[in-house]
Design a protein around this motif. Structure first.
Motif, PDB file in Angstrom:
ATOM      1  N   ALA A 232       0.766  -1.239   0.111  1.00 23.62           N
ATOM      2  CA  ALA A 232       0.089   0.147   0.114  1.00 23.62           C
ATOM      3  C   ALA A 232       0.767   1.165   0.092  1.00 23.62           C
ATOM      4  CB  ALA A 232      -0.953   0.072   1.333  1.00 23.62           C
ATOM      5  N   GLY A 233       1.047   1.852  -1.169  1.00 26.20           N
ATOM      6  CA  GLY A 233       1.925   3.039  -1.299  1.00 26.20           C
ATOM      7  C   GLY A 233       3.246   2.867  -1.563  1.00 26.20           C
ATOM      8  N   PHE A 234       3.814   1.616  -1.613  1.00 18.42           N
ATOM      9  CA  PHE A 234       5.167   1.354  -1.962  1.00 18.42           C
ATOM     10  C   PHE A 234       5.439   0.109  -2.582  1.00 18.42           C
ATOM     11  CE2 PHE A 234       4.810   0.025   2.396  1.00 18.42           C
ATOM     12  CZ  PHE A 234       5.410  -0.934   2.598  1.00 18.42           C
ATOM     13  N   LEU A 235       6.941  -0.066  -3.115  1.00 21.40           N
ATOM     14  CA  LEU A 235       7.189  -1.393  -3.522  1.00 21.40           C
ATOM     15  C   LEU A 235       8.168  -1.692  -2.646  1.00 21.40           C
ATOM     16  CD1 LEU A 235       7.759  -0.914  -7.496  1.00 21.40           C
ATOM     17  CD2 LEU A 235       5.827  -1.767  -6.337  1.00 21.40           C
ATOM     18  N   GLU A 236       8.300  -2.998  -2.343  1.00 25.50           N
ATOM     19  CA  GLU A 236       9.147  -3.647  -1.246  1.00 25.50           C
ATOM     20  C   GLU A 236      10.162  -4.654  -1.976  1.00 25.50           C
ATOM     21  OE1 GLU A 236       7.878  -4.892   3.205  1.00 25.50           O
ATOM     22  OE2 GLU A 236       8.057  -6.981   1.776  1.00 25.50           O
ATOM     23  N   ALA A 237      11.529  -4.588  -1.638  1.00 27.44           N
ATOM     24  CA  ALA A 237      12.450  -5.511  -2.227  1.00 27.44           C
ATOM     25  C   ALA A 237      13.430  -5.955  -1.156  1.00 27.44           C
ATOM     26  CB  ALA A 237      13.256  -4.687  -3.185  1.00 27.44           C
ATOM     27  N   LYS A 238      13.620  -7.207  -1.034  1.00 26.15           N
ATOM     28  CA  LYS A 238      14.413  -7.997  -0.127  1.00 26.15           C
ATOM     29  C   LYS A 238      15.744  -7.736  -0.748  1.00 26.15           C
ATOM     30  CE  LYS A 238      10.767 -10.481   2.275  1.00 26.15           C
ATOM     31  NZ  LYS A 238      10.258 -12.197   2.619  1.00 26.15           N
ATOM     32  N   VAL A 239      16.843  -6.935  -0.256  1.00 23.34           N
ATOM     33  CA  VAL A 239      18.184  -6.748  -0.947  1.00 23.34           C
ATOM     34  C   VAL A 239      19.006  -7.191   0.297  1.00 23.34           C
ATOM     35  CG1 VAL A 239      17.375  -5.269  -2.668  1.00 23.34           C
ATOM     36  CG2 VAL A 239      17.866  -4.341  -0.505  1.00 23.34           C
ATOM     37  N   PRO A 240      20.371  -7.539  -0.132  1.00 23.02           N
ATOM     38  CA  PRO A 240      21.351  -7.584   0.783  1.00 23.02           C
ATOM     39  C   PRO A 240      21.625  -6.333   1.729  1.00 23.02           C
ATOM     40  CG  PRO A 240      22.065  -8.192  -1.400  1.00 23.02           C
ATOM     41  CD  PRO A 240      20.804  -7.539  -1.346  1.00 23.02           C
ATOM     42  N   ALA A 241      22.617  -6.510   3.011  1.00 23.85           N
ATOM     43  CA  ALA A 241      22.642  -5.347   3.873  1.00 23.85           C
ATOM     44  C   ALA A 241      23.433  -4.551   2.942  1.00 23.85           C
ATOM     45  CB  ALA A 241      23.314  -5.714   4.937  1.00 23.85           C
ATOM     46  N   GLY A 242      23.288  -3.056   3.309  1.00 23.16           N
ATOM     47  CA  GLY A 242      23.981  -1.959   2.640  1.00 23.16           C
ATOM     48  C   GLY A 242      23.235  -0.934   2.086  1.00 23.16           C
ATOM     49  N   ASP A 243      23.995  -0.090   1.488  1.00 23.66           N
ATOM     50  CA  ASP A 243      23.127   1.020   0.842  1.00 23.66           C
ATOM     51  C   ASP A 243      22.323   0.445  -0.489  1.00 23.66           C
ATOM     52  OD1 ASP A 243      24.493   2.586   2.517  1.00 23.66           O
ATOM     53  OD2 ASP A 243      26.011   3.410   1.014  1.00 23.66           O
ATOM     54  N   VAL A 244      21.053   0.891  -0.873  1.00 21.36           N
ATOM     55  CA  VAL A 244      20.549   0.407  -1.858  1.00 21.36           C
ATOM     56  C   VAL A 244      20.223   1.653  -2.731  1.00 21.36           C
ATOM     57  CG1 VAL A 244      18.359  -0.495  -2.485  1.00 21.36           C
ATOM     58  CG2 VAL A 244      19.024  -1.031  -0.288  1.00 21.36           C
ATOM     59  N   ARG A 245      20.401   1.506  -4.158  1.00 20.49           N
ATOM     60  CA  ARG A 245      20.275   2.792  -5.187  1.00 20.49           C
ATOM     61  C   ARG A 245      19.280   1.889  -6.115  1.00 20.49           C
ATOM     62  NH1 ARG A 245      25.718   2.063  -3.634  1.00 20.49           N
ATOM     63  NH2 ARG A 245      26.773   4.063  -3.291  1.00 20.49           N
ATOM     64  N   ALA A 246      18.448   2.758  -6.849  1.00 24.16           N
ATOM     65  CA  ALA A 246      17.718   2.497  -7.891  1.00 24.16           C
ATOM     66  C   ALA A 246      17.612   3.566  -8.879  1.00 24.16           C
ATOM     67  CB  ALA A 246      16.278   2.116  -7.174  1.00 24.16           C
ATOM     68  N   TRP A 247      16.811   3.087 -10.129  1.00 19.12           N
ATOM     69  CA  TRP A 247      16.642   4.380 -10.949  1.00 19.12           C
ATOM     70  C   TRP A 247      15.579   3.715 -11.773  1.00 19.12           C
ATOM     71  CZ3 TRP A 247      17.036   3.045 -16.369  1.00 19.12           C
ATOM     72  CH2 TRP A 247      17.870   1.957 -16.626  1.00 19.12           C
ATOM     73  N   ASP A 248      14.725   4.905 -12.548  1.00 22.47           N
ATOM     74  CA  ASP A 248      13.733   4.667 -13.461  1.00 22.47           C
ATOM     75  C   ASP A 248      13.386   5.619 -14.416  1.00 22.47           C
ATOM     76  OD1 ASP A 248      11.185   3.873 -14.457  1.00 22.47           O
ATOM     77  OD2 ASP A 248      10.536   2.780 -12.497  1.00 22.47           O
ATOM     78  N   ASP A 249      13.265   5.182 -15.678  1.00 22.68           N
ATOM     79  CA  ASP A 249      13.150   6.164 -16.627  1.00 22.68           C
ATOM     80  C   ASP A 249      12.022   5.957 -17.509  1.00 22.68           C
ATOM     81  OD1 ASP A 249      13.862   3.906 -18.054  1.00 22.68           O
ATOM     82  OD2 ASP A 249      15.565   4.673 -19.052  1.00 22.68           O
TER      83      ASP A 249
END
Length: 208
Positions: A70-87
């Protein structure tokens, strides 16, 4: 051009420029990817444009599964900083030959003092409060950066001669940094070609 069409294009332009994609993460838990206006209280179920956020690319995690909440996408990712992009969130808008588009970048965390996205606000030192804004590794000088505090209040800063800002978080909680830069094209996006593009980047971090 009919007035309703012109009005729709102007509304789309304003919406695309006012919206951001940002990532929130608590500790090593799943990353939550949002589309909306982070300084505003989100409506129930998320921003009205949230449905347009379909498949953001998570850097170094091409096969990660995205769960729609509800209002966001959830992603299970490894520990540490997370980066994403979308065009592909908004289709280019405007008259033929003068179309504009938008590319979003987002980061959560400040463990790594390095930028890996084409347009990114990265900490100068791991865990630090000073950030540098870069475009393809080159510091961006004199560009406004908005700092959104945990209470959603905003502070406007400007990158210095080294492309840096100092956030000086006064209260504990989650902070979000936002910067936008318009560039001349042409550029080809999934929704079509554009003659100019807005690049909008965010970085979130939690101050103790």
């Amino acid at each position: 051009m009919r007035l309703p069409i012109l009005a729709a294009m102007l509304l789309l332009s304003t919406t695309a420029q006012a919206h951001e994609i940002w990532i929130e993460r608590d500790g090593t838990g799943p990353a939550r990817i949002y589309l909306g206006e982070p300084a505003e209280t989100p409506p129930p179920g998320g921003d009205p444009e949230f449905a347009k956020l379909k498949a953001p690319h998570i850097l170094a995690q091409p096969k990660v599964a995205l769960a729609r909440r509800a209002g966001f996408l959830e992603a299970k990712v490894p520990a540490g900083d997370v980066r994403a992009w979308d065009d592909a969130v908004f289709t280019p808008w405007g008259a033929d030959g003068k179309k504009e588009g938008v590319v979003y970048y987002a980061r959560a965390g400040r463990a790594e003092a390095v930028a890996k996205l084409p347009f990114e606000l990265a900490p100068v030192a791991a865990g630090g409060t000073r950030f540098v804004l870069t475009r393809d590794g080159t510091p961006v000088v004199g560009l406004p950066v908005t700092v959104i505090a945990p209470d959603r209040s905003k502070t406007e800063l400007t990158t210095d001669a080294a492309g840096m800002i100092d956030t000086n978080p006064a209260k504990p909680g989650r902070y979000l940094l936002v910067a936008s830069k318009k560039e001349d094209g042409p550029i080809t996006l999934p929704g079509g070609s554009a003659q100019a593009v807005y690049r909008i980047t965010t970085t979130s971090f939690v101050a103790p």
